[in-house]
Design a protein around this motif. Structure first.
Motif, mmCIF file in Angstrom:
data_model
loop_
_atom_site.group_PDB
_atom_site.id
_atom_site.type_symbol
_atom_site.label_atom_id
_atom_site.label_comp_id
_atom_site.label_asym_id
_atom_site.label_seq_id
_atom_site.Cartn_x
_atom_site.Cartn_y
_atom_site.Cartn_z
ATOM 1 N N ALA A 148 0.853 -1.183 0.000
ATOM 2 C CA ALA A 148 0.000 0.000 0.000
ATOM 3 C C ALA A 148 0.893 1.239 0.000
ATOM 4 N N ARG A 149 1.010 1.865 -1.143
ATOM 5 C CA ARG A 149 1.922 3.008 -1.271
ATOM 6 C C ARG A 149 1.182 4.312 -0.991
ATOM 7 N N THR A 150 0.694 4.417 0.223
ATOM 8 C CA THR A 150 0.030 5.648 0.642
ATOM 9 C C THR A 150 1.069 6.743 0.811
ATOM 10 N N VAL A 151 0.590 7.978 0.918
ATOM 11 C CA VAL A 151 1.511 9.088 1.168
ATOM 12 C C VAL A 151 2.287 8.836 2.450
ATOM 13 N N GLU A 152 1.595 8.367 3.476
ATOM 14 C CA GLU A 152 2.253 8.137 4.760
ATOM 15 C C GLU A 152 3.312 7.043 4.656
ATOM 16 N N ALA A 153 2.980 5.947 3.955
ATOM 17 C CA ALA A 153 3.930 4.847 3.811
ATOM 18 C C ALA A 153 5.161 5.274 3.025
ATOM 19 N N MET A 154 4.963 6.065 1.974
ATOM 20 C CA MET A 154 6.095 6.505 1.174
ATOM 21 C C MET A 154 6.906 7.569 1.910
ATOM 22 N N ARG A 155 6.244 8.394 2.718
ATOM 23 C CA ARG A 155 6.998 9.342 3.538
ATOM 24 C C ARG A 155 7.893 8.582 4.524
ATOM 25 N N ASP A 156 7.338 7.571 5.170
ATOM 26 C CA ASP A 156 8.133 6.777 6.107
ATOM 27 C C ASP A 156 9.314 6.118 5.404
ATOM 28 N N ARG A 157 9.078 5.600 4.193
ATOM 29 C CA ARG A 157 10.173 4.956 3.463
ATOM 30 C C ARG A 157 11.233 5.980 3.070
ATOM 31 N N ALA A 158 10.814 7.136 2.573
ATOM 32 C CA ALA A 158 11.779 8.174 2.207
ATOM 33 C C ALA A 158 12.612 8.582 3.410
ATOM 34 N N HIS A 159 11.972 8.764 4.553
ATOM 35 C CA HIS A 159 12.701 9.157 5.759
ATOM 36 C C HIS A 159 13.673 8.061 6.197
ATOM 37 N N ALA A 160 13.276 6.792 6.068
ATOM 38 C CA ALA A 160 14.175 5.694 6.433
ATOM 39 C C ALA A 160 15.400 5.665 5.522
ATOM 40 N N VAL A 161 15.194 5.881 4.239
ATOM 41 C CA VAL A 161 16.312 5.922 3.296
ATOM 42 C C VAL A 161 17.250 7.085 3.628
ATOM 43 N N LEU A 162 16.685 8.245 3.916
ATOM 44 C CA LEU A 162 17.506 9.400 4.265
ATOM 45 C C LEU A 162 18.255 9.176 5.580
#
Length: 321
Positions: free
Chosen positions: A38-52
């Motif tokens: 589920a690529r919700t805005v929240e899920a993708m924000r969390d993934r982007a922050h984890a990568v950063l």
């Protein structure tokens, strides 16, 4: 200028590009396995922050976004706000494409290109609203030899004013005629001064055609950023009998680290972007900085090169997923 400081600092010469984690769909291979179902805005924000988070912990200090990368600028801005200790991060973004998919992976059109002054005026305001004074580099997105941005004097004046305010001005290139676009950009001046101080181009083991022009840009004092060094995921793995697999086995490295290391070894390379979508990919890509390649291995890897038209035809057929 912060960008110049970064290139000469004793840090990994890798950066993080946010194209893969700023929106639900992109053309990289393997996204179904890499990203949440589920690529919700929240899920993708969390993934982007984890990568950063992972990148910063490994010493990576250049982060690259774009107006067309969905919410990438927004995600980067919120990460910066949450990490006041990250004042040493150098931030780049791009303008010239408008994101049109409205967070729909199945959208017919994901982005629309326009290099006119009206688009610049709108998008620099949007970028500033999110990134404020943290913006260190602003690039025209995906310039080709026929781009009006190369000859638009009104646009050049605007960009020169941005540079005078302390923001480095650059461009990214794409397509089989990247070298022509790079050389045309090197000729653009405002009041006798070269306008573009940074060029970002696709260069990898499969598509090295821009190499000579990038060397010329470096020799002229322009910083070179390499994007798509993993060829949108095509170099993340290797067939067992390929030169990439052989060199990976010889060096004890993974194919992705070898592919990135080969680009890092170019004498004109300033920064190589990782397009990692997972923290594991960040860690694997970061090992490229310590992979040693000798002249013979580099020569064998060079045999992987395709013609530029063939490479870009294949890329244009990659589905958004």
């Amino acid at each position: 200028m912060p960008f110049e400081r970064l290139v000469t600092a004793p840090l990994p010469r890798l950066g993080i590009g946010l194209a893969a984690v700023g929106r639900p769909a992109y053309i990289d291979l393997g996204r179904a396995a890499d990203l949440p179902a589920a690529r919700t805005v929240e899920a993708m924000r969390d993934r982007a922050h984890a990568v950063l988070d992972a990148a910063y912990a490994l010493g990576i200090r250049y982060f690259d976004a774009a107006r067309s990368y969905g919410r990438a600028e927004e995600f980067l801005a919120s990460w910066l706000d949450a990490h006041p200790e990250a004042g040493d991060v150098v931030v780049g973004s791009k303008w010239g494409y408008t994101y049109t998919a409205d967070w729909r992976p199945d959208a017919e059109v994901h982005e629309v290109k326009d290099h006119g002054t009206a688009t610049y005026d709108r998008q620099i305001a949007e970028t500033r609203a999110l990134l404020g004074e943290r913006l260190d580099l602003y690039q025209i997105h995906s310039v080709t030899p026929d781009s009006p941005a190369l000859a638009d004097r009104a646009l050049h004046e605007r960009l020169a004013r941005l540079a005078a305010d302390g923001v480095a001005v650059g461009l990214s290139t794409s397509g089989p005629l990247q070298a022509e676009a790079i050389r045309a950009a090197l000729r653009v001046t405002v009041d006798g001064q070269r306008l573009f101080s940074v060029v970002q181009a696709t260069y990898n083991l499969l598509e090295p055609s821009a190499g000579p022009a990038l060397a010329e840009a470096h020799d002229a004092g322009v910083t070179v950023i390499v994007k798509e060094a993993m060829a949108n995921g095509r170099l993340a793995t290797a067939d067992p009998d390929s030169p990439l697999a052989e060199v990976a086995a010889e060096t004890g490295a993974t194919p992705d680290a070898v592919a990135l290391a080969a680009v890092l070894r170019r004498p004109w390379t300033g920064i190589v972007l990782s397009g990692a979508a997972t923290t594991a990919q960040v860690a694997s890509n970061a090992r490229a900085d310590s992979v040693g390649l000798d002249a013979g291995q580099l020569a064998r890897l060079a045999a992987l090169a395709e013609t530029a038209p063939a490479y870009w035809r294949y890329r244009s057929g990659l589905p958004w997923s």
